[in-house]
Scaffold this motif. Structure first.
Motif, PDB file in Angstrom:
ATOM      1  N   PRO A 142       0.801  -1.222   0.000  1.00 18.29           N
ATOM      2  CA  PRO A 142       0.000   0.000   0.000  1.00 18.29           C
ATOM      3  C   PRO A 142       0.838   1.278   0.000  1.00 18.29           C
ATOM      4  CG  PRO A 142      -0.047  -1.008   2.165  1.00 18.29           C
ATOM      5  CD  PRO A 142       0.692  -1.954   1.263  1.00 18.29           C
ATOM      6  N   SER A 143       2.150   1.158   0.080  1.00 16.38           N
ATOM      7  CA  SER A 143       3.033   2.318  -0.020  1.00 16.38           C
ATOM      8  C   SER A 143       3.529   2.526  -1.451  1.00 16.38           C
ATOM      9  CB  SER A 143       4.240   2.152   0.916  1.00 16.38           C
ATOM     10  OG  SER A 143       3.808   2.090   2.255  1.00 16.38           O
ATOM     11  N   LEU A 144       3.135   1.662  -2.362  1.00 17.53           N
ATOM     12  CA  LEU A 144       3.611   1.719  -3.747  1.00 17.53           C
ATOM     13  C   LEU A 144       3.468   3.098  -4.390  1.00 17.53           C
ATOM     14  CD1 LEU A 144       4.786   0.228  -6.217  1.00 17.53           C
ATOM     15  CD2 LEU A 144       2.441  -0.405  -6.819  1.00 17.53           C
ATOM     16  N   PRO A 145       2.332   3.792  -4.247  1.00 21.00           N
ATOM     17  CA  PRO A 145       2.213   5.099  -4.899  1.00 21.00           C
ATOM     18  C   PRO A 145       3.245   6.130  -4.434  1.00 21.00           C
ATOM     19  CG  PRO A 145       0.064   4.333  -4.165  1.00 21.00           C
ATOM     20  CD  PRO A 145       1.094   3.403  -3.581  1.00 21.00           C
ATOM     21  N   HIS A 146       3.830   5.923  -3.268  1.00 22.29           N
ATOM     22  CA  HIS A 146       4.778   6.884  -2.710  1.00 22.29           C
ATOM     23  C   HIS A 146       6.239   6.541  -3.023  1.00 22.29           C
ATOM     24  CE1 HIS A 146       1.288   8.247  -0.540  1.00 22.29           C
ATOM     25  NE2 HIS A 146       1.151   7.047  -0.015  1.00 22.29           N
ATOM     26  N   LEU A 147       6.475   5.394  -3.642  1.00 27.57           N
ATOM     27  CA  LEU A 147       7.847   4.938  -3.852  1.00 27.57           C
ATOM     28  C   LEU A 147       8.495   5.524  -5.103  1.00 27.57           C
ATOM     29  CD1 LEU A 147       7.423   1.199  -2.806  1.00 27.57           C
ATOM     30  CD2 LEU A 147       8.385   3.076  -1.457  1.00 27.57           C
ATOM     31  N   GLY A 148       7.672   6.008  -6.028  1.00 26.14           N
ATOM     32  CA  GLY A 148       8.217   6.617  -7.237  1.00 26.14           C
ATOM     33  C   GLY A 148       8.962   5.643  -8.130  1.00 26.14           C
ATOM     34  N   ARG A 149       8.585   4.389  -8.083  1.00 26.01           N
ATOM     35  CA  ARG A 149       9.239   3.334  -8.865  1.00 26.01           C
ATOM     36  C   ARG A 149       8.178   2.428  -9.487  1.00 26.01           C
ATOM     37  NH1 ARG A 149      14.530   4.823  -8.435  1.00 26.01           N
ATOM     38  NH2 ARG A 149      15.021   5.392  -6.312  1.00 26.01           N
TER      39      ARG A 149
END
Length: 151
Positions: free
Chosen positions: A65-72
């Motif tokens: 759920p942190s994927l959108p914040h990883l920039g990758r």
């Protein structure tokens, strides 16, 4: 990695940047039959070392759920699990942490002592050390300087 479920879960829980443990905890409460996982994440580029991270897993798929914040891109992320907790044990561990250490954040959860060293932090057991070492090796592989052919 289930990119679609990761992104939709992030929206549902109001995922926050730099809060992977809280994001994964909220996802664990939302999605049925998942396992909460703590470990390390690595990718090419800065910070050039493993990042302590958390996500959930179900049916052999990762939901981050942190994927959108990883920039990758999801395909560029490498996950190294160190500890897995069913939701029931996760809830119990959080309640215990809140009772025992009310002034501290209850997440991440490191299990029982003795802790071992990894990186510049002294937390986690042998499974954390193994996961950290594997993630560190992958980071070194991903971040090797590219040699140029000179003629």
């Amino acid at each position: 990695m289930d990119e679609v479920v990761s992104n939709s879960t992030a929206k549902q829980i109001g995922s926050k940047a730099k809060s992977p443990f809280e994001n994964a905890y909220k996802a664990a409460l939302l999605i049925k039959d998942v396992i909460y996982v703590q470990g390390f994440l690595c990718f090419e580029g800065q910070p050039f070392r493993p990042i302590e991270h958390s996500w959930v897993e179900y049916s052999d798929r990762i939901v981050d759920p942190s994927l959108p914040h990883l920039g990758r891109k999801a395909a560029d992320l490498h996950y190294f699990p160190a500890q897995e907790l069913p939701v029931k044990k996760l809830k119990a561990a959080i309640e215990e942490a809140k009772e025992d250490y009310p002034e501290d954040e209850p997440l991440p959860i490191y299990g029982s002592q003795p802790y071992e060293y990894y990186g510049d932090v002294m937390l986690g057991g042998k499974e954390y050390t193994k996961a950290y070492e594997a993630a560190l090796a992958k980071c070194k592989e991903l971040n090797q300087p590219h040699s140029r052919n000179r003629n």
